[in-house]
Design an enzyme around this catalytic site. Sequence first.
Site, PDB file in Angstrom:
ATOM      1  N   GLU A  70      -0.608  -0.458   8.138  1.00 27.13           N
ATOM      2  CA  GLU A  70       0.593   0.112   7.521  1.00 27.13           C
ATOM      3  C   GLU A  70       1.267   1.132   8.423  1.00 27.13           C
ATOM      4  OE1 GLU A  70       2.230  -0.971   5.124  1.00 27.13           O
ATOM      5  OE2 GLU A  70       0.771  -2.349   4.247  1.00 27.13           O
ATOM      6  N   TYR A 153       5.919   5.428   0.637  1.00 25.03           N
ATOM      7  CA  TYR A 153       5.742   3.987   0.842  1.00 25.03           C
ATOM      8  C   TYR A 153       4.289   3.647   1.190  1.00 25.03           C
ATOM      9  CZ  TYR A 153       4.869  -0.295   3.125  1.00 25.03           C
ATOM     10  OH  TYR A 153       4.255  -1.462   3.452  1.00 25.03           O
ATOM     11  N   ASP A 171       9.714   0.135   0.507  1.00 25.12           N
ATOM     12  CA  ASP A 171      10.182   0.209   1.890  1.00 25.12           C
ATOM     13  C   ASP A 171      11.552  -0.468   1.964  1.00 25.12           C
ATOM     14  OD1 ASP A 171       9.516  -2.402   1.464  1.00 25.12           O
ATOM     15  OD2 ASP A 171       8.866  -2.741   3.516  1.00 25.12           O
TER      16      ASP A 171
END
Length: 410
Positions: A70, A153, A171
């Site tokens: 991520e 996010y 996002d």
Amino acid sequence: MTEVNQDIDLSLYINQSAIQDLGPVIEGVQVWGPVTNQAFRKTFLEWYDKESRRLPWRESKDPYRIWVSEIMLQQTRVETVIDYYARFLSAFPTIKDLAEAKEDQLLKVWEGLGYYSRVRNMQVAAQQIMNDYDGIFPDNLADIKKLKGIGPYTAGAIGSIAFNIPVPAIDGNAMRVIARLFMINADIQKPANRKIFEAVGQYLVDPDRPGDFNQAIMDLGSSFETPKKAMPELSPLRDYTLATLTGTTDTYPIKSKKAKAKPVYYQALILQNAKGQVLIEKRTQHKLLNNLWTAPLIELGTKANQDLPITEKLDFLLAESKQNYGISPIFMRKEIGQVKHVFTHLIWHIQLAYGQLTGEDEQRINMLIASGEEDYAWVAPHQFEDYAFPTVQMKVWQAYENYQEMQKNK
DNA sequence: GAACCGTGGTT
DNA sequence: TAACCAAGGTT
């Protein structure tokens, strides 16, 4: 309050689409009701089960691995991340390895990926985990959000994927998909508007499979619901997407323009010692490219004083190198190339100047290096494995190499 | 809340 | 080619 999606009357589409019932108004967005919501999730997840991309970070639910992916994926394309992901995990297999690593080693592994504070923040977070959570990645949203470099996010993504917490991961993809679903007239560039998409996302997310749901949005956003050249009619959600039903896909999401990058002008000094090695400098105390290595750079300002005659410019460089580095190259005879490099908010225009150092200059530099207080080093061309260079410096090396080739062929 | 922080691909 | 864009976060 005026609805954010007042351009569309949802009730008109009941039984004219997959929409079956009317729901609440959430942050000004009129959404569909619970019956439609259930059908929507089912359709979406069935598509995901059949068509989802196979990606390295989808092979495991280990929160560390999800986390690494991520962070790397922030503002970065999937294809770019894949190689870095494997190398990073190979270099730092556990949170403990990351927490204990040397920063130079971190930056070397991250070299070329950009946004280097991501990896520094990740190490800080790894140390937080070692100190505050006994080395175990926290399993609740409140603690996940406390980790350096993890914002709303990323917390949602890790929470939903690794721990099955029923939260959205908002996002760019999610905002684009949701904006098109309900024709939301809110500028996604404005931070204040993100709460609209978070609230609608929270309503939509499948409470039983939040991680798959959020990743399904990623896959949809990178296939049929792309920013440009979208193919909404092929989307599994075509009958749920109001922008598709009304032919307004290209209108959404609403997004204001960003400021243009501004030019800055530099001189790079390619300073050679008697062994043919070149001087490099570590960018300490900077924000941009901090702690990465470049050739010594002299900032000339935001205007090209390119109009100066070459001789004057080189006199200026000699004065600057004397002042900044305490050295006076015996010749800095000409500009040997130029490099242009575009950052998000800056454009660097770099002229390369070549100089041969006197024995005295070289000794002075060597004393600086030996004292350990100055961040200088000599490197031989093509022997760069000990230092992390940003892409702009790789371009400088390339320009220098081109110059040397030209000399050889003369 | 606006500015800052990288890079490479696409249009 | 300049502009836009990509799984954002920090200050």
